[in-house]
Design a protein around this motif. Structure first.
Motif, PDB file in Angstrom:
ATOM      1  N   LYS A  20       0.872  -1.059   0.057  1.00 24.92           N
ATOM      2  CA  LYS A  20       0.017  -0.084   0.128  1.00 24.92           C
ATOM      3  C   LYS A  20       1.024   1.243  -0.064  1.00 24.92           C
ATOM      4  O   LYS A  20       2.076   1.090   0.354  1.00 24.92           O
ATOM      5  CB  LYS A  20      -0.791  -0.099   1.301  1.00 24.92           C
ATOM      6  CG  LYS A  20      -0.272   0.049   2.354  1.00 24.92           C
ATOM      7  CD  LYS A  20      -1.265   0.085   3.652  1.00 24.92           C
ATOM      8  CE  LYS A  20      -0.480   0.201   5.011  1.00 24.92           C
ATOM      9  NZ  LYS A  20      -1.310   0.211   6.127  1.00 24.92           N
ATOM     10  N   ASP A  39      -3.121   2.373  -3.178  1.00 25.01           N
ATOM     11  CA  ASP A  39      -2.737   1.066  -3.577  1.00 25.01           C
ATOM     12  C   ASP A  39      -1.372   1.088  -3.657  1.00 25.01           C
ATOM     13  O   ASP A  39      -0.388   1.992  -3.294  1.00 25.01           O
ATOM     14  CB  ASP A  39      -3.172   0.682  -4.979  1.00 25.01           C
ATOM     15  CG  ASP A  39      -3.186  -0.756  -5.507  1.00 25.01           C
ATOM     16  OD1 ASP A  39      -2.739  -1.457  -4.650  1.00 25.01           O
ATOM     17  OD2 ASP A  39      -3.815  -1.265  -6.356  1.00 25.01           O
ATOM     18  N   ASP A 328      -7.749   3.695  -3.826  1.00 24.14           N
ATOM     19  CA  ASP A 328      -7.227   2.631  -4.304  1.00 24.14           C
ATOM     20  C   ASP A 328      -7.232   2.240  -6.039  1.00 24.14           C
ATOM     21  O   ASP A 328      -6.433   1.789  -6.575  1.00 24.14           O
ATOM     22  CB  ASP A 328      -7.735   1.304  -3.506  1.00 24.14           C
ATOM     23  CG  ASP A 328      -7.123   1.133  -2.306  1.00 24.14           C
ATOM     24  OD1 ASP A 328      -6.032   1.760  -2.014  1.00 24.14           O
ATOM     25  OD2 ASP A 328      -7.689   0.389  -1.556  1.00 24.14           O
TER      26      ASP A 328
END
Length: 329
Positions: A20, A39, A328
């Motif tokens: 992440k 992400d 994300d």
């Protein structure tokens, strides 16, 4: 947008890893206004176009959160895995250099993790997250490293390594080369499959097999806590590999430095962390704040703002900041 009279100067810090990315924005007094999560942004394990999109989305979300424009940002600090390598540095410069010019600062994500424990002072950081590395900055601002060579050539003691060894152990048990282990049932449940063989297609067919295997590290932790002998040995071997990284890094230094622990596997009270503490012959220094705050510290230092007592106190209060929605997709 804020009027010219009301405009603040901002620092953006980004801590990008293989699982992440966390990004934060703070004013020059150290007051953190927002933290966002996106992400993965490791250019060595994701296509650059995906990494660039993730970074842009996070930067834009941070600016919207404080109603500021890019012109209000004094420093954009990108701490990304592999960013100290020429290929990655060139990709970042090509994508962001022209629009950010002298306000863009790029470094390995290990620096942000180190500064989360030392506030910019010399030290060694030992990272065990998706990947692993021991990385030092000495009093001469010289860099030293051991490991961090990526999942194909290194990452010993990392989440990827633990997960890979778990799957290897399950497959060895399946075909009669290894001893039975509770990791088998855990792996079947994790992937919702009937046979260990079914994991092969899932892992090799994944868009990010490195992350897929790193996620399996949780299975090793749980099995070790429940007394599984195979899982315990995997963790013992991983801890020994992490100690080896630190000792190799220390041999490059002319003075002993504290070792800051970072990464998901060492930030919590894990079996790996406890095993490491048993084996360590060096001073361990727990991080004071999260690595994304370390990225802010690094960004401030790049523009000559050395964090003093008041700024440090503000940065310590980041746990009170409401983290923004994930960015994300």
């Amino acid at each position: 947008m804020q009027s010219n009279k009301q405009r603040k100067r901002w620092v953006i810090g980004i801590d990008g890893g293989g699982t992440k990315t966390r990004a934060a924005i703070a004013d020059t007094r150290g007051q953190v206004a927002a933290i966002m999560t996106g992400d993965a942004s490791n250019p060595l394990s994701r296509p650059w176009t995906d990494v660039e999109q993730t970074l842009r989305e996070l930067i834009e979300a941070l600016l919207r959160s404080v109603e500021a424009g890019s012109e209000d940002v004094a420093a954009l600090y990108l701490g990304l895995a592999g960013a100290d390598r020429a290929l990655v540095a060139n990709q970042i410069a090509s994508a962001f250099g022209q629009e950010w010019q002298g306000r863009l600062f790029v470094d390995n994500d290990a620096t942000a993790a180190l500064y989360a424990g030392t506030w910019g002072e010399p030290g060694i950081v030992l990272i065990a997250g998706t990947g692993s590395i021991a990385y030092a900055i000495d009093r001469h601002e010289q860099r030293h490293r051991a490991g961090g060579w990526g999942y194909l050539l290194g990452d010993e003691g990392s989440g990827f390594d633990l997960g890979k060894q778990a799957v290897v152990a399950v497959l060895r048990a399946f075909d009669g080369r290894g001893e039975a282990t509770s990791l088998t049932e855990a792996l079947l449940a994790h992937f919702a499959i009937r046979s260990p063989v079914d994991a092969i297609a899932l892992i090799y067919g994944s868009p990010n097999p490195r992350k897929e295997l790193a996620d399996c590290s949780r299975l090793v932790e749980q099995a070790a806590q429940e007394g599984d002998a195979v899982a315990k040995r995997i963790i013992q071997h991983a801890a020994a590999s992490l100690v080896e990284l630190v000792l190799a890094c220390q041999r490059q230094l002319d003075e002993p430095l504290p070792v800051v622990l970072a990464g998901g596997l060492l930030s919590a009270d894990t079996s790996l962390k406890r095993e490491l503490e048993k084996k360590a012959s060096f001073e361990l220094c727990p991080p004071v704040v999260t690595p994304v705050v370390g990225a802010l510290v690094a960004g401030m230092r790049k523009i000559g703002l050395l964090p003093d007592g008041e700024v440090i106190e503000q940065l310590r209060k980041t746990q009170a900041v409401q983290e923004g929605s994930d960015v994300d997709e």
